[in-house]
Design an enzyme around this catalytic site. Structure first.
Site, short mmCIF file in Angstrom:
data_model
loop_
_atom_site.label_atom_id
_atom_site.label_comp_id
_atom_site.label_asym_id
_atom_site.label_seq_id
_atom_site.Cartn_x
_atom_site.Cartn_y
_atom_site.Cartn_z
N GLY A 46 0.83 -1.20 0.00
CA GLY A 46 0.00 0.00 0.00
C GLY A 46 0.86 1.24 0.00
O GLY A 46 2.01 1.22 0.45
N GLN A 51 2.93 9.97 1.30
CA GLN A 51 4.28 9.42 1.34
C GLN A 51 5.13 9.82 0.15
O GLN A 51 6.35 9.70 0.20
CB GLN A 51 4.23 7.89 1.43
CG GLN A 51 3.71 7.40 2.77
CD GLN A 51 3.49 5.91 2.71
OE1 GLN A 51 2.46 5.43 2.22
NE2 GLN A 51 4.46 5.15 3.18
N CYS A 91 5.80 -0.25 7.02
CA CYS A 91 5.52 0.95 6.24
C CYS A 91 6.73 1.29 5.38
O CYS A 91 7.86 1.23 5.87
CB CYS A 91 5.23 2.11 7.20
SG CYS A 91 4.88 3.66 6.38
N LEU A 92 6.47 1.65 4.13
CA LEU A 92 7.58 2.00 3.23
C LEU A 92 8.31 3.26 3.69
O LEU A 92 9.44 3.49 3.29
CB LEU A 92 7.05 2.20 1.80
CG LEU A 92 6.53 0.94 1.10
CD1 LEU A 92 5.92 1.28 -0.25
CD2 LEU A 92 7.64 -0.10 0.95
N HIS A 133 -4.24 1.80 7.78
CA HIS A 133 -2.87 2.32 7.82
C HIS A 133 -2.71 3.48 6.82
O HIS A 133 -2.19 4.54 7.15
CB HIS A 133 -1.90 1.17 7.51
CG HIS A 133 -0.46 1.54 7.41
ND1 HIS A 133 0.49 1.07 8.27
CD2 HIS A 133 0.21 2.35 6.54
CE1 HIS A 133 1.68 1.58 7.94
NE2 HIS A 133 1.53 2.34 6.88
N GLU A 134 -3.18 3.25 5.59
CA GLU A 134 -3.02 4.27 4.55
C GLU A 134 -3.91 5.48 4.82
O GLU A 134 -3.53 6.62 4.55
CB GLU A 134 -3.31 3.69 3.16
CG GLU A 134 -2.45 2.50 2.74
CD GLU A 134 -0.95 2.72 2.88
OE1 GLU A 134 -0.50 3.89 2.86
OE2 GLU A 134 -0.22 1.74 3.05
N HIS A 137 -2.18 7.77 7.07
CA HIS A 137 -1.18 8.61 6.38
C HIS A 137 -1.83 9.90 5.87
O HIS A 137 -1.25 10.98 5.97
CB HIS A 137 -0.58 7.87 5.19
CG HIS A 137 0.59 6.99 5.53
ND1 HIS A 137 1.73 7.46 6.15
CD2 HIS A 137 0.81 5.67 5.32
CE1 HIS A 137 2.60 6.46 6.31
NE2 HIS A 137 2.06 5.36 5.81
#
Ligand code: NI
Length: 167
Positions: A46, A51, A91-92, A133-134, A137
């Protein structure tokens, strides 16, 4: 298409709150394509626009094994949530850190697709955790911020060290 640089925690730009998308135009289609390419290349399941330093409410997700089931969520809204998930997440923007934070096991969300069509979806398991999660963000919240102060301080200092080493 283009690979977009991913902001790394504790970059303060990860705390910017994303604005709703109002125009479903060619520029948005390009952003969605670039975000998908960036997510697949990372590789991740994701990615939020936040991000990649674009502060609009856009999310791409693909939790499929075949990496061939891209889902796009524009202006997502959580309608309802049930239960408690026990999944660890990563997480990226915080590579190498995996932990469990409070998430619903199952959620119902409303969003628009890349063409602006409204849809509702009920998901559970990894997909549910990923969507939550996204969506965080987009509100300027990174998952490690649910962890204890001590853990956050350790993660931030480790990340800064890694970033210095990488130049
Ligand atoms: Ni993330």
């Amino acid at each position: 298409m283009a690979l977009l640089p991913i902001l790394q925690y504790p970059d303060p730009r990860l705390h910017i709150v994303a604005a709703p998308v109002t125009r479903f135009d060619e520029e948005l289609q390009r952003l969605v394509r670039d975000m998908a390419e960036t997510m697949y290349a990372a590789p991740g399941v994701g990615l939020s626009a936040t991000q990649v330093d674009v502060h609009r409410q856009v999310i791409v997700i693909d939790v499929s094994d075949g990496r061939d089931a891209l889902q796009v969520f524009i202006n997502p809204v959580l309608l309802e949530g049930w239960g408690e998930s026990g999944l660890e997440e990563g997480c990226l923007s915080v590579p190498g850190v995996y932990d469990q934070v409070p998430r619903y096991e199952r959620v119902r969300i409303e969003a628009r697709d890349a063409r602006g069509e409204r849809f509702e979806l009920e998901v559970d398991g990894l997909m549910s955790v990923c969507v939550q999660h996204e969506m965080d963000h987009l509100k300027g919240r990174v998952f490690v911020e649910y962890l204890s102060r001590l853990k956050q301080t350790r993660i931030a200092s480790r990340m800064r060290k890694q970033q210095r080493r990488a130049g």
